[in-house]
Write a protein that holds these residues in place. Structure first.
Motif, PDB file in Angstrom:
ATOM      1  N   ALA A 354       0.826  -1.209   0.000  1.00  0.00           N
ATOM      2  CA  ALA A 354       0.000   0.000   0.000  1.00  0.00           C
ATOM      3  C   ALA A 354       0.862   1.261   0.000  1.00  0.00           C
ATOM      4  N   PHE A 355       1.973   1.235   0.750  1.00  0.00           N
ATOM      5  CA  PHE A 355       2.825   2.429   0.802  1.00  0.00           C
ATOM      6  C   PHE A 355       3.449   2.707  -0.563  1.00  0.00           C
ATOM      7  N   ALA A 356       3.781   1.649  -1.278  1.00  0.00           N
ATOM      8  CA  ALA A 356       4.357   1.827  -2.614  1.00  0.00           C
ATOM      9  C   ALA A 356       3.363   2.478  -3.570  1.00  0.00           C
ATOM     10  N   ASP A 357       2.080   2.463  -3.197  1.00  0.00           N
ATOM     11  CA  ASP A 357       1.018   2.943  -4.075  1.00  0.00           C
ATOM     12  C   ASP A 357       0.598   4.384  -3.779  1.00  0.00           C
ATOM     13  N   ILE A 358       1.222   5.031  -2.779  1.00  0.00           N
ATOM     14  CA  ILE A 358       0.818   6.408  -2.460  1.00  0.00           C
ATOM     15  C   ILE A 358       1.678   7.418  -3.219  1.00  0.00           C
ATOM     16  N   GLU A 359       1.100   8.590  -3.440  1.00  0.00           N
ATOM     17  CA  GLU A 359       1.810   9.698  -4.075  1.00  0.00           C
ATOM     18  C   GLU A 359       1.771  10.900  -3.139  1.00  0.00           C
ATOM     19  N   PHE A 360       2.919  11.542  -2.964  1.00  0.00           N
ATOM     20  CA  PHE A 360       2.992  12.734  -2.120  1.00  0.00           C
ATOM     21  C   PHE A 360       2.679  13.979  -2.951  1.00  0.00           C
ATOM     22  N   ASP A 361       1.868  14.868  -2.391  1.00  0.00           N
ATOM     23  CA  ASP A 361       1.608  16.165  -3.018  1.00  0.00           C
ATOM     24  C   ASP A 361       2.621  17.151  -2.438  1.00  0.00           C
ATOM     25  N   VAL A 362       3.782  17.208  -3.053  1.00  0.00           N
ATOM     26  CA  VAL A 362       4.899  17.996  -2.528  1.00  0.00           C
ATOM     27  C   VAL A 362       4.574  19.486  -2.534  1.00  0.00           C
ATOM     28  N   GLU A 363       3.889  19.947  -3.558  1.00  0.00           N
ATOM     29  CA  GLU A 363       3.556  21.373  -3.629  1.00  0.00           C
ATOM     30  C   GLU A 363       2.682  21.791  -2.454  1.00  0.00           C
ATOM     31  N   ARG A 364       1.723  20.946  -2.108  1.00  0.00           N
ATOM     32  CA  ARG A 364       0.847  21.279  -0.985  1.00  0.00           C
ATOM     33  C   ARG A 364       1.622  21.238   0.331  1.00  0.00           C
ATOM     34  N   MET A 365       2.489  20.262   0.475  1.00  0.00           N
ATOM     35  CA  MET A 365       3.319  20.186   1.682  1.00  0.00           C
ATOM     36  C   MET A 365       4.124  21.470   1.861  1.00  0.00           C
ATOM     37  N   GLU A 366       4.753  21.914   0.771  1.00  0.00           N
ATOM     38  CA  GLU A 366       5.619  23.089   0.853  1.00  0.00           C
ATOM     39  C   GLU A 366       4.811  24.366   1.090  1.00  0.00           C
ATOM     40  N   ARG A 367       3.585  24.384   0.573  1.00  0.00           N
ATOM     41  CA  ARG A 367       2.740  25.567   0.740  1.00  0.00           C
ATOM     42  C   ARG A 367       2.454  25.835   2.219  1.00  0.00           C
ATOM     43  N   TYR A 368       2.351  24.760   2.991  1.00  0.00           N
ATOM     44  CA  TYR A 368       2.007  24.909   4.404  1.00  0.00           C
ATOM     45  C   TYR A 368       3.194  24.629   5.335  1.00  0.00           C
ATOM     46  N   ALA A 369       4.394  24.605   4.792  1.00  0.00           N
ATOM     47  CA  ALA A 369       5.566  24.232   5.590  1.00  0.00           C
ATOM     48  C   ALA A 369       5.897  25.240   6.681  1.00  0.00           C
ATOM     49  N   THR A 370       5.489  26.508   6.493  1.00  0.00           N
ATOM     50  CA  THR A 370       5.770  27.518   7.526  1.00  0.00           C
ATOM     51  C   THR A 370       4.515  27.928   8.286  1.00  0.00           C
ATOM     52  N   ALA A 371       3.379  27.310   7.954  1.00  0.00           N
ATOM     53  CA  ALA A 371       2.141  27.633   8.674  1.00  0.00           C
ATOM     54  C   ALA A 371       2.289  27.234  10.140  1.00  0.00           C
ATOM     55  N   GLY A 372       1.705  28.034  11.012  1.00  0.00           N
ATOM     56  CA  GLY A 372       1.820  27.739  12.438  1.00  0.00           C
ATOM     57  C   GLY A 372       3.134  28.213  13.027  1.00  0.00           C
ATOM     58  N   TYR A 373       3.814  29.136  12.312  1.00  0.00           N
ATOM     59  CA  TYR A 373       5.053  29.758  12.812  1.00  0.00           C
ATOM     60  C   TYR A 373       6.144  28.723  13.084  1.00  0.00           C
ATOM     61  N   THR A 374       6.339  27.838  12.115  1.00  0.00           N
ATOM     62  CA  THR A 374       7.340  26.777  12.275  1.00  0.00           C
ATOM     63  C   THR A 374       8.777  27.296  12.241  1.00  0.00           C
ATOM     64  N   LEU A 375       8.969  28.580  11.874  1.00  0.00           N
ATOM     65  CA  LEU A 375      10.326  29.142  11.847  1.00  0.00           C
ATOM     66  C   LEU A 375      10.727  29.769  13.179  1.00  0.00           C
ATOM     67  N   ALA A 376       9.830  29.755  14.153  1.00  0.00           N
ATOM     68  CA  ALA A 376      10.089  30.440  15.419  1.00  0.00           C
ATOM     69  C   ALA A 376      11.345  29.921  16.110  1.00  0.00           C
ATOM     70  N   THR A 377      11.561  28.621  16.078  1.00  0.00           N
ATOM     71  CA  THR A 377      12.739  28.058  16.742  1.00  0.00           C
ATOM     72  C   THR A 377      14.019  28.529  16.073  1.00  0.00           C
ATOM     73  N   ASP A 378      13.993  28.670  14.744  1.00  0.00           N
ATOM     74  CA  ASP A 378      15.168  29.191  14.037  1.00  0.00           C
ATOM     75  C   ASP A 378      15.514  30.593  14.533  1.00  0.00           C
ATOM     76  N   HIS A 379      14.493  31.397  14.776  1.00  0.00           N
ATOM     77  CA  HIS A 379      14.725  32.767  15.234  1.00  0.00           C
ATOM     78  C   HIS A 379      15.264  32.789  16.661  1.00  0.00           C
ATOM     79  N   ALA A 380      14.740  31.910  17.505  1.00  0.00           N
ATOM     80  CA  ALA A 380      15.265  31.825  18.871  1.00  0.00           C
ATOM     81  C   ALA A 380      16.716  31.350  18.851  1.00  0.00           C
TER      82      ALA A 380
END
Length: 470
Positions: A354-380
């Motif tokens: 089943a895992f071999a049969d899935i496709e990742f939507d990379v564009e959607r992943m990247e679109r939300y990669a910083t949502a929720g202030y995920t860069l905050a730790t980098d700034h600290a």
């Protein structure tokens, strides 16, 4: 099942209750042990011959009969014959078939042997075989995940990694895939060790519990089966199922990482996330709702793992109150352990397909990669590198998160400028996008591309070492 199919009965005055015989029968559960039980008989014949108990002509007749039964087990005719006759267990079925083929020679097969040392040896062979299968299965899954990680690494695809189910920090998709692979490497290591341990000491020749007065060449039998040596203590050998239970544990616990990945895939497959699309070959629909694309296989992997774990723990639990030596309780333990192993094998097989049969939507992943202030730790971290203590840096960045959240915006240059004032610089030098965050990582084992490459290389090297050790 009739009393005539039993390997015992001389001391009784009346026939056993057929219903109770059926209750105590393990024949159906034993069928998958047939080839291992036959190997045990082949080894015992060699022990009898090596000890001088049987002459060459009896030895030759027994070997020929057992070879014929091996072919029947392979082509399925033995199972059909045994089901028609009805036996208490697989040992009795093979013994009866030998006597049917070679009546005179067949009467010697059980000399110096008990079903106690026979089943202990059969189960050790089964455990060794299934441990090797487990090594192959987990190695294959780990390599498949690592291969997909390398493909994802080429594009440096990123997503928001989570803790507590909430956005945490940007990570590479390759890093996530490597994390999914690592537990299977540990499983492969356990299976490799188990495959070796299972073949260390051969119980055959221990008799019922005290050894035998009949000369047996146990070393010849051990050599034939591939054991390192005969067991040292008959009482321990006939009643110990440690390796079988450890094998059940290894299989069941190998399903846990599959279940955890499956749980994430189920979430990601929802349109609310949309990170993955489950392929047609492994998805299912609804009998009522035409639009549904359900990740059923991953849900079954998740639930089935709990059953496998339960069966494995049941085997240990049922044996905990059993005194030394063989007791019939061990039949129930055996059934639980085998159920765990076989169920886990089907779970991992389904997961891999089943895992071999899935496709990742990379564009959607990247679109939300910083949502929720995920860069905050980098700034600290940038503030700490600039000389601020960690507690103050944490508080200052948290305050900027609260301001940005109130203004319903993402982190931007104004936040870097405000934080830079605390260091006496025009603006804090810190990432404002997910890929920059990933590239900024410097520690081994991190999500930086270089670290992931090194980790994947080491992972594949360890898998090869596991395979070579068995």
């Amino acid at each position: 099942m009739s009393a005539g199919s039993l390997q015992w009965g001389g001391r009784f005055h009346s026939a056993p209750d057929p219903a109770l015989l059926a209750f105590g029968s393990s024949f159906d559960d034993d069928l998958l042990l047939a080839r291992f039980d036959l190997q045990t008989s082949q080894a015992h014949v060699r022990a009898l011959r090596g000890g001088g108990t049987i002459p060459p002509e009896i030895f030759d007749a027994l070997v020929a009969a057992l070879d014929r039964i091996a072919e029947e087990i392979e082509d399925g005719t033995f199972t059909a014959w045994a089901r028609n006759e009805a036996f208490e267990d697989i040992h009795g079925a093979i013994d009866a078939r030998v006597r049917e083929i070679e009546d005179v020679a067949g009467r010697w097969l059980h000399a110096g042997r008990s079903r106690n040392d026979q089943i202990a040896t059969t189960l050790a062979l089964y455990a060794a075989s299934r441990a090797r299968d487990g090594l192959a299965r987990t190695t294959s899954i780990a390599r498949a995940l690592a291969s997909r990680a390398r493909l994802a690494l080429e594009k440096e695809s990123v997503l928001a990694g989570t803790t507590h189910g909430q956005p945490a920090q940007p990570i590479l998709l390759a890093f996530w895939l490597q994390a999914a692979a690592e537990p299977f490497v540990r499983s492969a290591r356990r299976f490799a060790a188990l495959a070796r341990e299972a073949m260390e000491a051969m119980p055959l020749g221990s008799g019922a519990l005290a050894g035998s007065c009949i000369p047996l060449d146990r070393t010849a039998a051990a050599r034939y089966l591939g054991f390192a040596r005969p067991s040292r203590n008959a009482l321990d050998a006939v009643g110990t199922r440690d390796v079988l239970f450890a094998c059940a544990d290894a299989w069941a616990t190998s399903c846990v990482p599959a279940a955890r990945v499956a749980a994430e895939i189920v979430t990601w497959a929802s349109p609310l996330f949309g990170y993955v699309r489950v392929g047609d070959a492994s998805a299912s629909g609804s009998s009522l709702m035409p639009q549904k694309r359900n990740p059923d296989i991953f849900e079954l992997v998740r639930a089935g793992t709990q059953r496998a774990l339960s069966d494995a723990r049941a085997a240990w639990a049922a044996s905990a109150a059993v005194p030394l030596s063989y007791h019939r309780d061990l039949q129930e333990c055996k059934q639980s352990a085998i159920a765990a192993i076989e169920r886990a094998d089907s779970i991992l097989t389904a997961f891999a397909r089943a895992f071999a049969d899935i496709e990742f939507d990379v564009e959607r992943m990247e679109r939300y990669a910083t949502a929720g202030y995920t860069l905050a730790t980098d700034h600290a971290d940038a503030l700490v590198r600039g000389g601020l203590d960690a507690r103050r840096a944490h508080r200052l960045v948290g305050e900027r998160v609260a301001i940005a959240e109130a203004q319903e915006r993402a982190f931007d240059a104004s936040d870097l400028q405000a934080l830079g004032e605390h260091l006496g610089v025009p603006a804090l030098f810190a990432p404002l996008d997910a890929r920059a965050s990933v590239l900024a990582k410097v520690t081994d084992g991190s999500t930086s591309p270089e670290a992931v490459v090194r980790a994947l290389d080491a992972l594949e090297c360890e898998l090869s070492e596991c395979e070579a050790s068995v």
